[in-house]
Design a protein around this motif. Structure first.
Motif, mmCIF file in Angstrom:
data_model
loop_
_atom_site.group_PDB
_atom_site.id
_atom_site.type_symbol
_atom_site.label_atom_id
_atom_site.label_comp_id
_atom_site.label_asym_id
_atom_site.label_seq_id
_atom_site.Cartn_x
_atom_site.Cartn_y
_atom_site.Cartn_z
ATOM 1 N N ALA A 103 0.843 -1.192 0.000
ATOM 2 C CA ALA A 103 0.000 0.000 0.000
ATOM 3 C C ALA A 103 0.875 1.237 0.000
ATOM 4 C CB ALA A 103 -0.910 0.017 1.228
ATOM 5 N N GLY A 104 0.402 2.262 -0.687
ATOM 6 C CA GLY A 104 1.066 3.558 -0.623
ATOM 7 C C GLY A 104 2.510 3.575 -1.075
ATOM 8 N N GLY A 105 2.874 2.700 -2.001
ATOM 9 C CA GLY A 105 4.248 2.681 -2.488
ATOM 10 C C GLY A 105 5.212 1.855 -1.660
ATOM 11 N N SER A 106 4.701 1.051 -0.746
ATOM 12 C CA SER A 106 5.537 0.152 0.061
ATOM 13 C C SER A 106 4.949 -1.249 0.021
ATOM 14 C CB SER A 106 5.594 0.615 1.520
ATOM 15 O OG SER A 106 6.253 1.843 1.613
ATOM 16 N N ALA A 107 5.816 -2.236 0.202
ATOM 17 C CA ALA A 107 5.342 -3.626 0.226
ATOM 18 C C ALA A 107 6.261 -4.464 1.090
ATOM 19 C CB ALA A 107 5.292 -4.204 -1.186
ATOM 20 N N THR A 108 5.686 -5.492 1.685
ATOM 21 C CA THR A 108 6.431 -6.493 2.443
ATOM 22 C C THR A 108 6.082 -7.851 1.858
ATOM 23 O OG1 THR A 108 6.351 -5.145 4.444
ATOM 24 C CG2 THR A 108 6.848 -7.490 4.729
ATOM 25 N N VAL A 109 7.129 -8.603 1.472
ATOM 26 C CA VAL A 109 6.939 -9.910 0.853
ATOM 27 C C VAL A 109 7.806 -10.927 1.583
ATOM 28 C CG1 VAL A 109 7.109 -11.245 -1.287
ATOM 29 C CG2 VAL A 109 6.465 -8.825 -1.376
ATOM 30 N N ARG A 110 7.230 -12.085 1.862
ATOM 31 C CA ARG A 110 7.938 -13.164 2.564
ATOM 32 C C ARG A 110 8.242 -14.305 1.594
ATOM 33 N NH1 ARG A 110 8.466 -14.753 7.828
ATOM 34 N NH2 ARG A 110 7.168 -12.982 8.411
ATOM 35 N N MET A 111 9.464 -14.844 1.702
ATOM 36 C CA MET A 111 9.824 -16.061 0.987
ATOM 37 C C MET A 111 10.085 -17.128 2.049
ATOM 38 S SD MET A 111 12.645 -16.860 -1.992
ATOM 39 C CE MET A 111 14.055 -16.320 -1.047
ATOM 40 N N PRO A 112 9.176 -18.114 2.175
ATOM 41 C CA PRO A 112 9.365 -19.160 3.169
ATOM 42 C C PRO A 112 10.597 -20.012 2.853
ATOM 43 C CG PRO A 112 7.122 -19.182 2.307
ATOM 44 C CD PRO A 112 7.922 -18.268 1.445
ATOM 45 N N PHE A 113 11.256 -20.463 3.887
ATOM 46 C CA PHE A 113 12.405 -21.347 3.710
ATOM 47 C C PHE A 113 11.951 -22.625 3.026
ATOM 48 C CE2 PHE A 113 15.002 -24.924 5.103
ATOM 49 C CZ PHE A 113 16.228 -24.511 4.639
ATOM 50 N N ASP A 114 12.746 -23.081 2.068
ATOM 51 C CA ASP A 114 12.457 -24.313 1.342
ATOM 52 C C ASP A 114 13.793 -24.871 0.861
ATOM 53 O OD1 ASP A 114 11.833 -26.074 -0.997
ATOM 54 O OD2 ASP A 114 9.784 -25.412 -0.576
ATOM 55 N N LEU A 115 13.981 -26.162 0.965
ATOM 56 C CA LEU A 115 15.234 -26.790 0.533
ATOM 57 C C LEU A 115 15.509 -26.581 -0.955
ATOM 58 C CD1 LEU A 115 15.020 -30.164 2.494
ATOM 59 C CD2 LEU A 115 16.432 -28.164 3.044
ATOM 60 N N ARG A 116 14.462 -26.351 -1.753
ATOM 61 C CA ARG A 116 14.643 -26.188 -3.202
ATOM 62 C C ARG A 116 15.298 -24.861 -3.589
ATOM 63 N NH1 ARG A 116 8.717 -27.068 -5.118
ATOM 64 N NH2 ARG A 116 8.499 -25.715 -3.335
ATOM 65 N N ILE A 117 15.428 -23.909 -2.673
ATOM 66 C CA ILE A 117 16.029 -22.608 -3.015
ATOM 67 C C ILE A 117 17.462 -22.476 -2.489
ATOM 68 C CG2 ILE A 117 13.808 -21.439 -3.218
ATOM 69 C CD1 ILE A 117 14.328 -20.206 -0.434
ATOM 70 N N LEU A 118 18.048 -23.585 -2.075
ATOM 71 C CA LEU A 118 19.393 -23.553 -1.504
ATOM 72 C C LEU A 118 20.479 -23.758 -2.551
ATOM 73 C CD1 LEU A 118 18.951 -25.708 1.728
ATOM 74 C CD2 LEU A 118 18.726 -23.221 1.440
ATOM 75 N N ASN A 119 21.665 -23.274 -2.228
ATOM 76 C CA ASN A 119 22.861 -23.650 -2.970
ATOM 77 C C ASN A 119 23.193 -25.101 -2.638
ATOM 78 O OD1 ASN A 119 23.891 -21.280 -4.400
ATOM 79 N ND2 ASN A 119 23.992 -20.362 -2.368
ATOM 80 N N GLU A 120 24.165 -25.662 -3.323
ATOM 81 C CA GLU A 120 24.634 -27.027 -3.036
ATOM 82 C C GLU A 120 25.206 -27.073 -1.622
ATOM 83 O OE1 GLU A 120 25.342 -30.879 -3.185
ATOM 84 O OE2 GLU A 120 24.297 -29.798 -4.754
ATOM 85 N N GLY A 121 24.958 -28.170 -0.917
ATOM 86 C CA GLY A 121 25.544 -28.331 0.401
ATOM 87 C C GLY A 121 24.592 -28.816 1.464
#
Length: 136
Positions: free
Chosen positions: A30-48
């Motif tokens: 709203a009003g030119g601001s936003a808050t967005v969450r990205m839930p933790f998930d193993l598929r978004i990790l680097n190798e390791g």
């Protein structure tokens, strides 16, 4: 367009296939601001394995979607396209949801400049970004 009319545009961002694949949730916009969450998930990790840091590409995508939600929260926005995205990675994100807070710094008739900060669940800064959008 009234603020309540913006909700359908902002909801569409969250439902887009790429954002949905990342599990992005727009918590506010709203009003030119936003808050967005990205839930933790193993598929978004680097190798390791589970203790590996979250991939920088996922973090950049979070910044872009948060900026997009912020610019779409402006009543005058009818179209957008990312012109540039610069991400500065300031820390490692390990085993944590990430929260992006975006705000429009300046919006003209054709260009909008936005700042985004991305923090982990403990509120440690993970990255900041400068995003420029073509708007109409």
């Amino acid at each position: 367009m009234a603020a309540e009319d913006r909700s359908s545009f902002i909801q569409a961002l969250e439902l887009a296939p790429f954002a949905a694949m990342l599990g992005l949730k727009i918590e506010s916009a709203a009003g030119g601001s936003a808050t967005v969450r990205m839930p933790f998930d193993l598929r978004i990790l680097n190798e390791g394995g589970p203790a590996a840091p979250i991939h920088g590409g996922a973090i950049a995508a979070l910044a872009d979607v948060a900026a997009c939600a912020a610019v779409w929260s402006l009543a005058e926005t009818t179209r957008t396209a990312t012109i540039s995205l610069t991400v500065n990675y300031t820390g490692f994100a390990v085993n944590s949801d990430l929260i992006a807070r975006a705000r429009v710094k300046r919006a003209g008739k054709r260009i909008a400049s936005l700042a985004v900060e991305i923090a982990d669940a403990s509120d440690a800064l993970i990255a900041d970004a400068l995003v420029t959008y073509k708007i109409a």
